[in-house]
Motif scaffolding. Sequence first.
Motif, PDB file in Angstrom:
ATOM      1  N   ILE A   9     -57.928 109.719 -19.916  1.00 43.31           N
ATOM      2  CA  ILE A   9     -57.578 109.263 -18.563  1.00 43.31           C
ATOM      3  C   ILE A   9     -56.811 107.938 -18.625  1.00 43.31           C
ATOM      4  O   ILE A   9     -57.261 106.969 -19.227  1.00 43.31           O
ATOM      5  CB  ILE A   9     -58.847 109.081 -17.689  1.00 43.31           C
ATOM      6  N   VAL A  10     -55.650 107.941 -17.979  1.00 41.89           N
ATOM      7  CA  VAL A  10     -54.837 106.724 -17.854  1.00 41.89           C
ATOM      8  C   VAL A  10     -54.638 106.464 -16.366  1.00 41.89           C
ATOM      9  O   VAL A  10     -54.326 107.383 -15.600  1.00 41.89           O
ATOM     10  CB  VAL A  10     -53.463 106.902 -18.549  1.00 41.89           C
ATOM     11  N   LYS A  11     -54.862 105.214 -15.956  1.00 45.56           N
ATOM     12  CA  LYS A  11     -54.604 104.832 -14.568  1.00 45.56           C
ATOM     13  C   LYS A  11     -53.908 103.477 -14.550  1.00 45.56           C
ATOM     14  O   LYS A  11     -54.413 102.503 -15.110  1.00 45.56           O
ATOM     15  CB  LYS A  11     -55.927 104.745 -13.774  1.00 45.56           C
ATOM     16  N   ARG A  12     -52.717 103.464 -13.934  1.00 46.22           N
ATOM     17  CA  ARG A  12     -51.949 102.212 -13.858  1.00 46.22           C
ATOM     18  C   ARG A  12     -51.753 101.804 -12.405  1.00 46.22           C
ATOM     19  O   ARG A  12     -51.602 102.654 -11.537  1.00 46.22           O
ATOM     20  CB  ARG A  12     -50.557 102.395 -14.490  1.00 46.22           C
ATOM     21  N   TYR A  13     -51.784 100.504 -12.173  1.00 48.66           N
ATOM     22  CA  TYR A  13     -51.419  99.938 -10.875  1.00 48.66           C
ATOM     23  C   TYR A  13     -50.297  98.952 -11.150  1.00 48.66           C
ATOM     24  O   TYR A  13     -50.458  98.058 -11.979  1.00 48.66           O
ATOM     25  CB  TYR A  13     -52.593  99.191 -10.242  1.00 48.66           C
ATOM     26  N   ARG A  14     -49.169  99.110 -10.518  1.00 43.08           N
ATOM     27  CA  ARG A  14     -47.995  98.244 -10.715  1.00 43.08           C
ATOM     28  C   ARG A  14     -47.914  97.658 -12.112  1.00 43.08           C
ATOM     29  O   ARG A  14     -47.462  98.302 -13.032  1.00 43.08           O
ATOM     30  CB  ARG A  14     -47.986  97.138  -9.646  1.00 43.08           C
ATOM     31  N   ASN A  15     -48.401  96.408 -12.280  1.00 44.80           N
ATOM     32  CA  ASN A  15     -48.262  95.781 -13.605  1.00 44.80           C
ATOM     33  C   ASN A  15     -49.607  95.663 -14.330  1.00 44.80           C
ATOM     34  O   ASN A  15     -49.819  94.768 -15.130  1.00 44.80           O
ATOM     35  CB  ASN A  15     -47.614  94.386 -13.485  1.00 44.80           C
ATOM     36  N   HIS A  16     -50.562  96.557 -13.985  1.00 44.35           N
ATOM     37  CA  HIS A  16     -51.883  96.492 -14.609  1.00 44.35           C
ATOM     38  C   HIS A  16     -52.329  97.893 -15.013  1.00 44.35           C
ATOM     39  O   HIS A  16     -52.246  98.832 -14.220  1.00 44.35           O
ATOM     40  CB  HIS A  16     -52.875  95.880 -13.609  1.00 44.35           C
ATOM     41  N   THR A  17     -52.790  98.044 -16.259  1.00 43.53           N
ATOM     42  CA  THR A  17     -53.365  99.326 -16.697  1.00 43.53           C
ATOM     43  C   THR A  17     -54.873  99.218 -16.588  1.00 43.53           C
ATOM     44  O   THR A  17     -55.512  98.444 -17.310  1.00 43.53           O
ATOM     45  CB  THR A  17     -52.962  99.646 -18.155  1.00 43.53           C
ATOM     46  N   ALA A  18     -55.471 100.001 -15.664  1.00 47.93           N
ATOM     47  CA  ALA A  18     -56.922  99.936 -15.424  1.00 47.93           C
ATOM     48  C   ALA A  18     -57.691 100.793 -16.415  1.00 47.93           C
ATOM     49  O   ALA A  18     -58.800 100.447 -16.819  1.00 47.93           O
ATOM     50  CB  ALA A  18     -57.223 100.386 -14.003  1.00 47.93           C
ATOM     51  N   LEU A  19     -57.104 101.937 -16.803  1.00 51.74           N
ATOM     52  CA  LEU A  19     -57.748 102.841 -17.765  1.00 51.74           C
ATOM     53  C   LEU A  19     -56.700 103.287 -18.775  1.00 51.74           C
ATOM     54  O   LEU A  19     -55.598 103.672 -18.394  1.00 51.74           O
ATOM     55  CB  LEU A  19     -58.334 104.065 -17.052  1.00 51.74           C
TER      56      LEU A  19
END
Length: 310
Positions: A9-19
Amino acid sequence: MDILRAENIVKRYRNHTALSGVNIAVPEGSIFGLLGPNGAGKTSLIRIINQITGPDEGTVYFRDEKLSPHHLSNIGYLPEERGLYKKMKVGEQSLYLARLKGMSKQEATRQLQIWFEKFEISGWWNKKIEDLSKGMAQKVQFITTVMHQPKLLILDEPFSGFDPINADLIKKEILRMKENGTTIIFSTHNMGSVEEMCDEIALINNSKVILDGKMSDIRKRFRSQVYEVEFNGNMIAFANALWAGFELLEREQVEPNHFRSRVKLLGNNTTNNLLSALIPHVEIRSVREIIPSMNDIFIEVVQSQNQNHG
């Protein structure tokens, strides 16, 4: 069998990778601890499992089927940020939430009466949420999360806001539900609860899983080979009896001629070697291994990863 699997699982928000490439497998019928410091990625993963958001990469499976909206009726979710409609009456709101989960009005009313009696809140049915204390509102929210008997229950800091008596009541209910076949994902900072209740854990830090597995295996893996020895006799004789294979870490006098000390085994030495060295010189009262707590393990692993990450 695993009730839930999250793969890469990969989750990105703008300039941040959460997972970042997160894998977890939650065995059916277990209590699974999802741990990590604030901002580690736990909430992002929980939101994906609840289909509030989707992953950018990777797949979540519910009982080997790709997770989809029809699975939501099998999942209960108690978020850390509790959310009830403050102006609605307790009974009316509870029925409304039960209907959203697919329960009939008749069945929901029956279940709610059972739960309200069990939690000693039968008199609150016609009260508005805004008239309840935080702890009372927590009880209502817990009931509305579990009353449809979900197969998978996700609890985010379930004990926050509860006094010790009500926290114990909730804990007993969680354990009873596990006995009845519910699988529980339990996200918390309270390591005491983790030690007491969880079968398996996954520790997320800096968007990655850095430790996972059965609690018993993890605690064995972090054994420090430190033993507490209580004895009668002379402290100097005790210290002299420890040859190069042991390290004396701490000592304290309990009463005259009665001491407690901590000794670390070095190399391949065993407790038998330790006892053989000591018995000719002092009278041993007890020996017990000091197993690191989950709190100690959590801090050690997170700090080590943060140093490498930095």
